[in-house]
Design a protein around this motif. Structure first.
Motif, mmCIF file in Angstrom:
data_model
loop_
_atom_site.group_PDB
_atom_site.id
_atom_site.type_symbol
_atom_site.label_atom_id
_atom_site.label_comp_id
_atom_site.label_asym_id
_atom_site.label_seq_id
_atom_site.Cartn_x
_atom_site.Cartn_y
_atom_site.Cartn_z
ATOM 1 N N LYS A 153 62.365 -3.928 24.647
ATOM 2 C CA LYS A 153 63.133 -4.649 25.840
ATOM 3 C C LYS A 153 64.631 -4.581 25.859
ATOM 4 O O LYS A 153 65.077 -4.321 24.899
ATOM 5 C CB LYS A 153 62.569 -6.140 25.498
ATOM 6 C CG LYS A 153 60.987 -6.491 25.470
ATOM 7 C CD LYS A 153 60.616 -8.099 25.104
ATOM 8 C CE LYS A 153 59.222 -8.325 24.831
ATOM 9 N NZ LYS A 153 58.954 -9.521 24.635
ATOM 10 N N PRO A 154 64.879 -4.706 27.103
ATOM 11 C CA PRO A 154 66.311 -4.710 27.352
ATOM 12 C C PRO A 154 66.826 -6.061 26.720
ATOM 13 O O PRO A 154 66.316 -7.019 26.450
ATOM 14 C CB PRO A 154 66.544 -4.695 28.912
ATOM 15 C CG PRO A 154 65.410 -5.232 29.325
ATOM 16 C CD PRO A 154 64.295 -4.898 28.485
ATOM 17 N N GLY A 155 68.328 -5.858 26.315
ATOM 18 C CA GLY A 155 68.934 -6.924 25.498
ATOM 19 C C GLY A 155 70.034 -7.631 26.416
ATOM 20 O O GLY A 155 70.741 -7.009 27.060
ATOM 21 N N ILE A 156 70.430 -8.955 25.914
ATOM 22 C CA ILE A 156 71.609 -9.512 26.434
ATOM 23 C C ILE A 156 72.861 -8.726 25.897
ATOM 24 O O ILE A 156 73.489 -8.794 26.601
ATOM 25 C CB ILE A 156 71.811 -11.006 26.042
ATOM 26 C CG1 ILE A 156 70.481 -11.826 26.666
ATOM 27 C CG2 ILE A 156 73.287 -11.806 26.415
ATOM 28 C CD1 ILE A 156 70.305 -13.077 26.127
ATOM 29 N N THR A 157 72.665 -8.321 24.640
ATOM 30 C CA THR A 157 73.783 -7.477 24.082
ATOM 31 C C THR A 157 73.121 -6.342 23.359
ATOM 32 O O THR A 157 71.815 -6.229 23.251
ATOM 33 C CB THR A 157 74.501 -8.158 23.178
ATOM 34 O OG1 THR A 157 75.711 -7.787 22.608
ATOM 35 C CG2 THR A 157 73.713 -8.891 21.581
ATOM 36 N N LEU A 159 73.807 -2.507 21.003
ATOM 37 C CA LEU A 159 74.950 -1.460 20.202
ATOM 38 C C LEU A 159 75.722 -0.742 21.100
ATOM 39 O O LEU A 159 76.954 -0.505 21.060
ATOM 40 C CB LEU A 159 74.024 -0.435 19.465
ATOM 41 C CG LEU A 159 74.731 0.438 18.329
ATOM 42 C CD1 LEU A 159 75.595 -0.260 17.263
ATOM 43 C CD2 LEU A 159 73.868 1.616 17.678
ATOM 44 N N ALA A 160 75.178 -0.159 22.319
ATOM 45 C CA ALA A 160 75.919 0.386 23.267
ATOM 46 C C ALA A 160 76.895 -0.601 24.136
ATOM 47 O O ALA A 160 78.023 -0.491 24.199
ATOM 48 C CB ALA A 160 74.998 0.857 24.539
ATOM 49 N N GLN A 161 76.397 -1.784 24.272
ATOM 50 C CA GLN A 161 77.173 -2.799 24.909
ATOM 51 C C GLN A 161 78.536 -3.216 24.112
ATOM 52 O O GLN A 161 79.708 -3.394 24.399
ATOM 53 C CB GLN A 161 76.621 -4.051 25.243
ATOM 54 C CG GLN A 161 75.403 -4.112 26.319
ATOM 55 C CD GLN A 161 73.977 -3.452 25.619
ATOM 56 O OE1 GLN A 161 73.993 -2.725 25.013
ATOM 57 N NE2 GLN A 161 73.128 -4.415 26.121
ATOM 58 N N VAL A 162 78.330 -3.432 22.696
ATOM 59 C CA VAL A 162 79.514 -3.747 21.937
ATOM 60 C C VAL A 162 80.455 -2.640 21.931
ATOM 61 O O VAL A 162 81.575 -2.892 21.405
ATOM 62 C CB VAL A 162 79.017 -4.302 20.404
ATOM 63 C CG1 VAL A 162 78.334 -5.920 20.735
ATOM 64 C CG2 VAL A 162 78.491 -3.576 19.818
ATOM 65 N N ASN A 163 79.936 -1.480 22.030
ATOM 66 C CA ASN A 163 80.764 -0.343 21.670
ATOM 67 C C ASN A 163 81.558 0.292 22.962
ATOM 68 O O ASN A 163 82.674 0.681 22.970
ATOM 69 C CB ASN A 163 80.010 0.830 20.963
ATOM 70 C CG ASN A 163 79.876 0.724 19.546
ATOM 71 O OD1 ASN A 163 80.802 0.995 19.063
ATOM 72 N ND2 ASN A 163 78.719 0.436 19.313
ATOM 73 N N GLN A 164 81.058 -0.230 24.251
ATOM 74 C CA GLN A 164 81.506 0.336 25.393
ATOM 75 C C GLN A 164 81.893 -0.627 26.589
ATOM 76 O O GLN A 164 83.011 -0.416 27.380
ATOM 77 C CB GLN A 164 80.711 1.544 26.060
ATOM 78 C CG GLN A 164 80.848 2.895 25.406
ATOM 79 C CD GLN A 164 80.246 3.791 25.978
ATOM 80 O OE1 GLN A 164 79.742 4.852 25.366
ATOM 81 N NE2 GLN A 164 80.400 3.812 27.416
ATOM 82 N N GLY A 165 81.177 -1.848 26.562
ATOM 83 C CA GLY A 165 81.304 -2.640 27.368
ATOM 84 C C GLY A 165 80.515 -2.451 28.706
ATOM 85 O O GLY A 165 79.738 -1.660 28.807
ATOM 86 N N TYR A 166 81.165 -2.869 29.966
ATOM 87 C CA TYR A 166 80.329 -2.653 31.423
ATOM 88 C C TYR A 166 80.487 -1.159 31.497
ATOM 89 O O TYR A 166 81.492 -0.323 31.328
ATOM 90 C CB TYR A 166 81.112 -3.486 32.638
ATOM 91 C CG TYR A 166 80.755 -4.797 32.363
ATOM 92 C CD1 TYR A 166 79.318 -5.101 32.899
ATOM 93 C CD2 TYR A 166 81.542 -5.820 32.027
ATOM 94 C CE1 TYR A 166 79.083 -6.436 32.726
ATOM 95 C CE2 TYR A 166 81.357 -7.176 32.124
ATOM 96 C CZ TYR A 166 79.969 -7.421 32.498
ATOM 97 O OH TYR A 166 79.584 -8.679 32.566
ATOM 98 N N ASP A 167 79.304 -0.840 32.278
ATOM 99 C CA ASP A 167 79.477 0.721 33.090
ATOM 100 C C ASP A 167 80.109 0.943 34.262
ATOM 101 O O ASP A 167 80.205 -0.184 35.046
ATOM 102 C CB ASP A 167 77.941 1.157 33.382
ATOM 103 C CG ASP A 167 76.980 0.996 32.100
ATOM 104 O OD1 ASP A 167 77.514 1.216 31.020
ATOM 105 O OD2 ASP A 167 75.690 0.958 32.284
ATOM 106 N N ALA A 168 81.174 1.916 34.453
ATOM 107 C CA ALA A 168 81.862 1.978 35.370
ATOM 108 C C ALA A 168 81.529 3.580 36.205
ATOM 109 O O ALA A 168 82.171 3.708 37.217
ATOM 110 C CB ALA A 168 83.305 2.081 35.171
ATOM 111 N N SER A 169 80.917 4.104 35.637
ATOM 112 C CA SER A 169 80.530 5.376 35.996
ATOM 113 C C SER A 169 79.304 6.068 35.414
ATOM 114 O O SER A 169 78.761 5.304 34.325
ATOM 115 C CB SER A 169 81.710 6.448 36.016
ATOM 116 O OG SER A 169 81.723 6.917 34.479
#
Length: 214
Positions: A153-157, A159-169
Motif C-alpha cells: 500500500k502507498p504510504g504517508i511517508t 524511504l523515498a519521501q524522507v530522502n527526496q521530498g516532493y516530486d518536481a520532475s
C-alpha cells in the motif's frame, strides 16, 4: 501487466497492519485536537473547503490497480489547476496559500490521511501515492514503475519521501523508484522491516518538528 509473487514475509504483513492501526489511531486523535485551529487558519486566509480529497493510485494486485480518494487539509488556492491542469509542484509554488506553506513544511496537511490508513487504503510507511494524471506517463517512461506498489500500500511517508521530498520532475520520480524497490526488499525480513520503519518514522518526525518539509 503480469507480476511476480508477493514476497512480503507473513509476519511483516501482520506487523505492518497492526502498526498502521496503532499509529493511525494516534494520528486520528492528533487530528481531532488540531482540526479546529487548522480549520480556522485555512478559512481565515483563503476561500474554499478545509479538507479536500484527491484521486490517487493505490496498491497493485495481479488483477488490478486500486484507486482511492486521499484526504488532506487544503494547502492550495481553490481552482489552483483550473488553467494548467495537473502539474508538478515547484519551489515557492504560487498555487500554495501562506498557511499552506507552513502546513507542508510541518506535514500537518497530511494528518487527515490517518483516515485512509484506518480504512486500509494506505499504510504509514510505503511508496508515495501518485495521481492518475501522472501515472500513465510515469509507467511508460520509468521501468518497473508500476511494480513499486505491487502487494504494497502507498504510504504517508516512506524511504523515498524522507530522502527526496516532493516530486518536481520525472527524473525525481525515476530516482525515487529505486528507493521504493529497496524498501520492498526490507519486507523479506521482519527485523529488517521493523528497523527500517522505525528509522523512517524518526526521520519524518524530525522533518515535522524542524519544519523541513516542502
Amino acid at each position: 501487466m503480469s507480476f511476480d509473487a508477493d514476497f512480503t514475509h507473513p509476519m511483516v504483513r501482520l506487523g505492518k497492519r497492526a502498526f498502521d492501526i496503532v499509529v493511525g489511531l494516534v494520528a486520528t486523535c492528533v487530528l481531532a485536537v488540531a482540526f479546529l485551529p487548522v480549520a480556522l487558519a485555512i478559512k481565515l486566509t483563503s476561500r474554499g473547503p478545509v479538507l479536500y480529497r484527491q484521486l490517487r493510485v493505490g496498491q497493485a494486485t495481479p488483477t488490478c490497480t486500486h484507486l482511492f480518494y486521499l484526504y488532506k487539509f487544503r494547502t492550495m488556492y481553490v481552482d489552483a489547476e483550473a488553467r494548467t491542469g495537473a502539474v508538478w509542484a515547484t519551489a515557492n509554488d504560487p498555487r500554495v496559500t501562506p498557511i499552506g506553506r507552513f502546513m507542508r513544511k510541518t506535514r500537518i496537511d497530511e494528518l487527515p490521511q490517518a483516515l485512509n490508513v484506518l480504512k486500509g487504503e494506505m499504510s504509514i510507511v510505503g511508496p508515495r501515492p501518485e495521481r492518475p494524471a501522472f501515472f500513465a506517463k510515469l509507467e511508460t517512461e520509468i521501468p518497473f514503475y508500476t511494480e513499486r506498489t505491487f502487494g504494497l500500500k502507498p504510504g504517508i511517508t516512506g524511504l523515498a519521501q524522507v530522502n527526496q521530498g516532493y516530486d518536481a520532475s520525472i527524473e525525481d520520480v525515476r530516482s525515487k523508484v529505486s528507493y521504493d524497490h529497496a524498501y520492498a526488499m526490507r519486507l523479506l525480513d521482519p527485523l529488517d522491516w521493523f528497523k527500517t520503519d522505525v528509522w523512517i518514522i524518526l526521520r519524518t518526525a524530525t522533518t515535522m518538528v524542524l519544519g523541513k518539509g516542502q
